[in-house]
Design a protein around this motif. Sequence first.
Motif, mmCIF file in Angstrom:
data_model
loop_
_atom_site.group_PDB
_atom_site.id
_atom_site.type_symbol
_atom_site.label_atom_id
_atom_site.label_comp_id
_atom_site.label_asym_id
_atom_site.label_seq_id
_atom_site.Cartn_x
_atom_site.Cartn_y
_atom_site.Cartn_z
ATOM 1 N N PRO A 1 -105.159 32.446 -22.933
ATOM 2 C CA PRO A 1 -106.277 32.022 -22.226
ATOM 3 C C PRO A 1 -106.756 30.410 -22.470
ATOM 4 O O PRO A 1 -106.120 29.889 -23.282
ATOM 5 C CB PRO A 1 -107.281 32.810 -22.987
ATOM 6 N N ILE A 2 -107.453 29.739 -21.457
ATOM 7 C CA ILE A 2 -108.126 28.638 -21.782
ATOM 8 C C ILE A 2 -109.242 28.968 -23.029
ATOM 9 O O ILE A 2 -110.036 29.679 -22.797
ATOM 10 C CB ILE A 2 -108.837 28.322 -20.340
ATOM 11 N N VAL A 3 -109.195 27.944 -23.713
ATOM 12 C CA VAL A 3 -110.022 27.602 -24.806
ATOM 13 C C VAL A 3 -111.347 27.003 -24.365
ATOM 14 O O VAL A 3 -111.091 25.772 -23.771
ATOM 15 C CB VAL A 3 -109.478 27.093 -26.148
ATOM 16 N N PHE A 4 -112.517 27.357 -24.385
ATOM 17 C CA PHE A 4 -113.547 26.601 -23.846
ATOM 18 C C PHE A 4 -114.832 27.019 -24.711
ATOM 19 O O PHE A 4 -114.989 27.877 -25.308
ATOM 20 C CB PHE A 4 -113.783 26.902 -22.377
ATOM 21 N N ASN A 5 -115.795 26.030 -24.686
ATOM 22 C CA ASN A 5 -117.030 26.134 -25.518
ATOM 23 C C ASN A 5 -118.123 26.514 -24.493
ATOM 24 O O ASN A 5 -119.122 27.103 -24.862
ATOM 25 C CB ASN A 5 -117.394 24.844 -26.136
ATOM 26 N N THR A 6 -118.256 26.108 -23.125
ATOM 27 C CA THR A 6 -119.164 26.281 -22.234
ATOM 28 C C THR A 6 -118.406 26.820 -20.849
ATOM 29 O O THR A 6 -117.268 26.469 -20.676
ATOM 30 C CB THR A 6 -120.080 25.065 -21.874
ATOM 31 N N THR A 7 -119.336 27.349 -20.123
ATOM 32 C CA THR A 7 -118.838 27.645 -18.675
ATOM 33 C C THR A 7 -118.223 26.287 -17.995
ATOM 34 O O THR A 7 -117.245 26.806 -17.359
ATOM 35 C CB THR A 7 -119.673 28.648 -18.016
ATOM 36 N N ASN A 8 -119.069 25.359 -18.028
ATOM 37 C CA ASN A 8 -118.515 24.118 -17.651
ATOM 38 C C ASN A 8 -116.969 23.873 -18.031
ATOM 39 O O ASN A 8 -116.507 23.232 -17.212
ATOM 40 C CB ASN A 8 -119.688 23.367 -17.640
ATOM 41 N N ASP A 9 -116.975 23.701 -19.225
ATOM 42 C CA ASP A 9 -115.563 23.524 -19.536
ATOM 43 C C ASP A 9 -114.489 24.357 -19.350
ATOM 44 O O ASP A 9 -113.373 23.983 -18.817
ATOM 45 C CB ASP A 9 -115.693 23.678 -21.349
ATOM 46 N N LEU A 10 -114.901 25.761 -19.109
ATOM 47 C CA LEU A 10 -113.974 26.788 -18.471
ATOM 48 C C LEU A 10 -113.846 26.301 -16.691
ATOM 49 O O LEU A 10 -112.663 26.086 -16.284
ATOM 50 C CB LEU A 10 -114.411 28.057 -18.505
ATOM 51 N N TYR A 11 -114.731 26.188 -16.123
ATOM 52 C CA TYR A 11 -114.630 25.552 -14.805
ATOM 53 C C TYR A 11 -113.866 24.150 -14.509
ATOM 54 O O TYR A 11 -112.998 24.364 -13.774
ATOM 55 C CB TYR A 11 -116.030 25.268 -14.331
ATOM 56 N N LYS A 12 -113.980 23.256 -15.529
ATOM 57 C CA LYS A 12 -113.321 22.244 -15.475
ATOM 58 C C LYS A 12 -111.907 22.118 -15.810
ATOM 59 O O LYS A 12 -110.911 21.739 -15.038
ATOM 60 C CB LYS A 12 -113.677 21.117 -16.350
ATOM 61 N N GLN A 13 -111.333 23.183 -16.451
ATOM 62 C CA GLN A 13 -109.939 23.612 -17.021
ATOM 63 C C GLN A 13 -109.318 24.287 -15.698
ATOM 64 O O GLN A 13 -108.110 24.236 -15.387
ATOM 65 C CB GLN A 13 -109.897 24.256 -18.245
ATOM 66 N N LEU A 14 -109.997 25.060 -15.177
ATOM 67 C CA LEU A 14 -109.471 25.972 -14.108
ATOM 68 C C LEU A 14 -109.379 24.911 -12.865
ATOM 69 O O LEU A 14 -108.172 25.074 -12.284
ATOM 70 C CB LEU A 14 -110.426 26.890 -13.824
ATOM 71 N N ASP A 15 -110.324 24.010 -12.696
ATOM 72 C CA ASP A 15 -110.449 22.893 -11.596
ATOM 73 C C ASP A 15 -108.894 22.305 -11.946
ATOM 74 O O ASP A 15 -108.073 22.106 -10.979
ATOM 75 C CB ASP A 15 -111.329 22.124 -11.768
ATOM 76 N N GLU A 16 -108.649 21.900 -12.973
ATOM 77 C CA GLU A 16 -107.352 20.877 -13.444
ATOM 78 C C GLU A 16 -106.148 21.823 -13.068
ATOM 79 O O GLU A 16 -105.125 21.367 -12.508
ATOM 80 C CB GLU A 16 -107.400 20.492 -14.838
ATOM 81 N N GLN A 17 -106.079 22.963 -13.631
ATOM 82 C CA GLN A 17 -104.916 24.139 -13.465
ATOM 83 C C GLN A 17 -104.694 24.174 -11.737
ATOM 84 O O GLN A 17 -103.462 24.167 -11.183
ATOM 85 C CB GLN A 17 -105.248 25.397 -13.949
#
Length: 138
Positions: free
Chosen positions: A46-62
């Motif tokens: 999984p993507i490790v994230f602290n906030t929903t925004n962090d998760l969104y940014k990492q999905l965006d990059e992928q």
Amino acid sequence: MPALRQYDVFISHAWKYNNQYYNLTELLNEYPYFNFKNYSVPEHDPIVFNTTNDLYKQLDEQIKQSSVVLLIAGKYIKYRKWIQEEIKLAKKYNKPIIAVKPWGANIIPNEAEMKADVVVNWQASSIVDAIRNYAKSS
């Protein structure tokens, strides 16, 4: 023999239905003369994230790094927030979306059909042909 092209693939899926994801990656891994890098976010990595925004940014990059997005087009996709976000990101980056009918399914949700560039059956040759035909250079 020349080197095989590597296709950068993001597979949008619901963790609740992981078996579909793993079966699909196995099909692609076993297909002869096909090379791909998997940019997906499976439950086992999984993507490790602290906030929903962090998760969104990492999905965006992928998704930005991928050349095509595969969408396992189960009936649940309309109700999965993150699958909806992945579809939006694919559209944002003009990434082709290949909707894959789950094994044994005759129909898929209208939303999947409308968002996809192409719909294919759960057959390795159909999926790989679609990736080869629709994948953009990353």
